[in-house]
Design an enzyme around this catalytic site. Structure first.
Site, PDB file in Angstrom:
ATOM      1  N   LYS A  45       0.852  -1.207   0.000  1.00  0.00           N
ATOM      2  CA  LYS A  45       0.000   0.000   0.000  1.00  0.00           C
ATOM      3  C   LYS A  45       0.882   1.249   0.000  1.00  0.00           C
ATOM      4  O   LYS A  45       2.103   1.150   0.243  1.00  0.00           O
ATOM      5  CB  LYS A  45      -0.910  -0.032   1.231  1.00  0.00           C
ATOM      6  N   ARG A 143     -10.560  -0.303  14.882  1.00  0.00           N
ATOM      7  CA  ARG A 143     -10.586   0.274  13.534  1.00  0.00           C
ATOM      8  C   ARG A 143     -11.636  -0.515  12.751  1.00  0.00           C
ATOM      9  O   ARG A 143     -12.744  -0.663  13.222  1.00  0.00           O
ATOM     10  CB  ARG A 143      -9.163   0.189  12.932  1.00  0.00           C
ATOM     11  N   HIS A 173      -6.199  -7.331  12.894  1.00  0.00           N
ATOM     12  CA  HIS A 173      -4.980  -6.517  12.899  1.00  0.00           C
ATOM     13  C   HIS A 173      -4.601  -6.221  14.345  1.00  0.00           C
ATOM     14  O   HIS A 173      -5.457  -5.928  15.174  1.00  0.00           O
ATOM     15  CB  HIS A 173      -5.231  -5.219  12.122  1.00  0.00           C
ATOM     16  N   ARG A 229       1.056 -10.926   6.936  1.00  0.00           N
ATOM     17  CA  ARG A 229       0.927  -9.690   6.137  1.00  0.00           C
ATOM     18  C   ARG A 229       2.057  -8.750   6.518  1.00  0.00           C
ATOM     19  O   ARG A 229       1.960  -8.005   7.469  1.00  0.00           O
ATOM     20  CB  ARG A 229      -0.387  -8.965   6.455  1.00  0.00           C
ATOM     21  N   TYR A 273      15.020  31.483   4.786  1.00  0.00           N
ATOM     22  CA  TYR A 273      13.923  32.296   5.329  1.00  0.00           C
ATOM     23  C   TYR A 273      14.153  32.614   6.799  1.00  0.00           C
ATOM     24  O   TYR A 273      14.550  31.743   7.571  1.00  0.00           O
ATOM     25  CB  TYR A 273      12.598  31.548   5.177  1.00  0.00           C
ATOM     26  N   CYS A 318      13.483  24.935   2.898  1.00  0.00           N
ATOM     27  CA  CYS A 318      12.484  25.601   2.059  1.00  0.00           C
ATOM     28  C   CYS A 318      11.561  24.547   1.435  1.00  0.00           C
ATOM     29  O   CYS A 318      11.725  23.359   1.672  1.00  0.00           O
ATOM     30  CB  CYS A 318      13.166  26.399   0.953  1.00  0.00           C
ATOM     31  N   ASP A 320      11.374  23.554  -1.713  1.00  0.00           N
ATOM     32  CA  ASP A 320      12.010  22.716  -2.732  1.00  0.00           C
ATOM     33  C   ASP A 320      13.535  22.646  -2.613  1.00  0.00           C
ATOM     34  O   ASP A 320      14.187  22.041  -3.452  1.00  0.00           O
ATOM     35  CB  ASP A 320      11.702  23.255  -4.141  1.00  0.00           C
TER      36      ASP A 320
HETATM   37  C1  LIG Z   1      -0.271  -1.769   6.830  1.00  0.00           C
HETATM   38  C2  LIG Z   1      -0.850  -3.029   7.282  1.00  0.00           C
HETATM   39  C3  LIG Z   1      -0.038  -4.166   7.462  1.00  0.00           C
HETATM   40  C4  LIG Z   1       1.475  -4.130   7.360  1.00  0.00           C
HETATM   41  O1  LIG Z   1       2.010  -3.622   8.566  1.00  0.00           O
HETATM   42  P1  LIG Z   1       3.608  -3.566   8.819  1.00  0.00           P
HETATM   43  O2  LIG Z   1       3.712  -3.095  10.216  1.00  0.00           O
HETATM   44  O3  LIG Z   1       4.143  -2.570   7.841  1.00  0.00           O
HETATM   45  O4  LIG Z   1       4.137  -4.913   8.590  1.00  0.00           O
HETATM   46  C5  LIG Z   1      -0.661  -5.360   7.767  1.00  0.00           C
HETATM   47  N1  LIG Z   1      -2.015  -5.431   7.933  1.00  0.00           N
HETATM   48  C6  LIG Z   1      -2.809  -4.351   7.786  1.00  0.00           C
HETATM   49  C7  LIG Z   1      -4.275  -4.496   7.985  1.00  0.00           C
HETATM   50  C8  LIG Z   1      -2.264  -3.118   7.490  1.00  0.00           C
HETATM   51  O5  LIG Z   1      -3.050  -2.047   7.376  1.00  0.00           O
END
Ligand SMILES: *Cc1c(COP(=O)(O)O)cnc(C)c1O
Length: 382
Positions: A45, A143, A173, A229, A273, A318, A320
């Site tokens: 992602k 969540r 998660h 994951r 600046y 700055c 850029d």
């Molecule tokens: C982003 C995400 C992950 C990956 O998490 P890491 O800490 O980068 O390994 C796994 N599961 C879900 C639902 C996430 O949103």
């Protein structure tokens, strides 16, 4: 110290870039597979945590990852359009406008409420297809997800009764897997396990069970189930100061620039600046074309590498550009490293995160899209 390379500014095609070593991504995936002992879902992602989703996905798959995960349908479609045909899980909600394309692309969608289930099944039926979904359980993150127990069971029964929907996964998660105290994670895993058992007792046995992000993959073997994951670990970045990657992992990303200006300023000259910085005596000051619009923050102090040594950013960053204090041996076109190695010195993402009072994740995902990404492998120069 390594020679600074070709420092002819006019010959350089770019002055500021992100360099991604795909050999590092591949090795990190192999390390993860060895540790997890189950298939790896590479989380790509946010444009592969800033590294480039398509390139990282290809490297991850070449190294044996079997799934990909993204946050939204648009990110998944980018992968499909690049010809990537492996299973892709969309972790967030898909809009009614995107649902048809997502289903036609054969994506796996996350269901976490009745509304999302109804939308996806209706659209799949209209397309004459079946949509594969993963049911998300909120075991303590607060969540997305159904609450453990009856709420999850109820939705799972509805899903399995929908003719155009196939429940291929259940997941949750973890909120604290990267922290010192294991208790909250154990609690989440217990809630998830008992919900999973209740599902199985009602004859609902999805093929894929997954709960572990990178930190949990490393620190909680019981969280691995039959798929992990992993995001941050595949980029070679530590999940947190408490949960660190084994030594075999290495960072894939470097952030580099070339000096686009190099000049001697008179004593008492203001820099940037607000003129918060004034030269003490005659000082050589350089400019690199990177600023806060690139994700290079204004927080101080910032440091970069030049000719294998640390040198400070002076004055305010700055939008850029920013200015750096130059050693005597700097010249126009010299390579400057913001993140990564130069000679024997290294600035890691972790150091920058600490400097900015934030987490590694925010540093790498905050690097702007306008930054060119250059892909290399071990032994290749950019
Ligand atoms: C982003 C995400 C992950 C990956 O998490 P890491 O800490 O980068 O390994 C796994 N599961 C879900 C639902 C996430 O949103």
């Amino acid at each position: 110290m390594e020679p600074p390379g070709d420092t002819d500014l006019l010959k350089s095609p770019i002055f500021i870039w992100i360099e991604i070593n795909l050999s590092a991504v591949e090795d990190n995936i192999k390390n993860l597979r060895a540790i997890a002992g189950v298939p790896v879902m590479a989380v790509v992602k946010a444009n592969g945590y800033g590294h480039g989703a398509v390139e990282v996905s290809r490297a991850a798959l070449a190294a044996g990852a079997s799934w990909l995960a993204v946050s939204c349908a648009e990110e998944a479609i980018v992968l499909r359009e690049a010809g990537i045909s492996v299973p892709v899980l969309v972790l967030g909600m898909v809009t009614a406008q995107e649902a048809d394309e997502a289903i036609a692309a054969g994506l796996s969608l996350t269901v976490y409420c009745l509304e999302s289930a109804e939308l996806y099944s209706k659209r799949a039926a209209a397309l004459g297809r079946s949509v594969q979904v993963h049911l998300k359980v909120d075991s303590g993150m607060g969540r997305l997800g159904t609450l453990p127990g009856e709420q999850t069971l109820a939705l799972a029964r509805i899903i399995t009764g929908m003719p155009s929907m196939h429940l291929e996964g259940v997941f949750t998660h973890l909120a604290c897997a990267d922290e010192e105290n294991p208790a909250p994670t154990h609690e989440q895993l217990v809630k998830f396990a008992s919900t999973l058992q209740a599902l199985q007792e009602s004859g609902i046995r999805p093929a894929w069970i997954h709960t572990a992000n990178s930190a949990a993959t490393l620190a909680f073997p019981q969280a691995r189930y039959n798929l992990v994951r992993a995001g941050v670990a595949i980029y070679g970045v530590h999940p947190s100061p408490q949960v660190r990657l084994p030594a075999a992992f290495r960072p894939a990303l470097s952030w580099k620039a070339r000096l686009v200006s190099c000049k001697v300023l008179p004593p008492g000259w203001g820099v940037s600046y607000g003129m918060e910085y004034h030269t003490a005596g005659e000082e050589t000051v350089g400019v690199i074309p990177v600023g806060y619009a690139d994700g290079w923050r204004r927080n101080r102090p910032n440091t970069v590498l030049l000719n294998g040594r640390r040198t400070p950013v002076i004055g305010r960053v700055c939008m850029d550009q920013c200015m750096i204090q130059l050693p005597e041996d700097a010249s126009l076109g010299s390579e400057v490293v913001l993140i990564g190695k130069q000679g024997h010195e290294e600035i890691r993402v972790e150091e920058v995160a600490e400097r900015w009072g934030t987490i590694n994740y925010e540093v790498i995902t905050g690097i702007s899209a306008r930054m060119p990404r250059v892909y290399v492998r071990d032994g290749e120069a950019a």
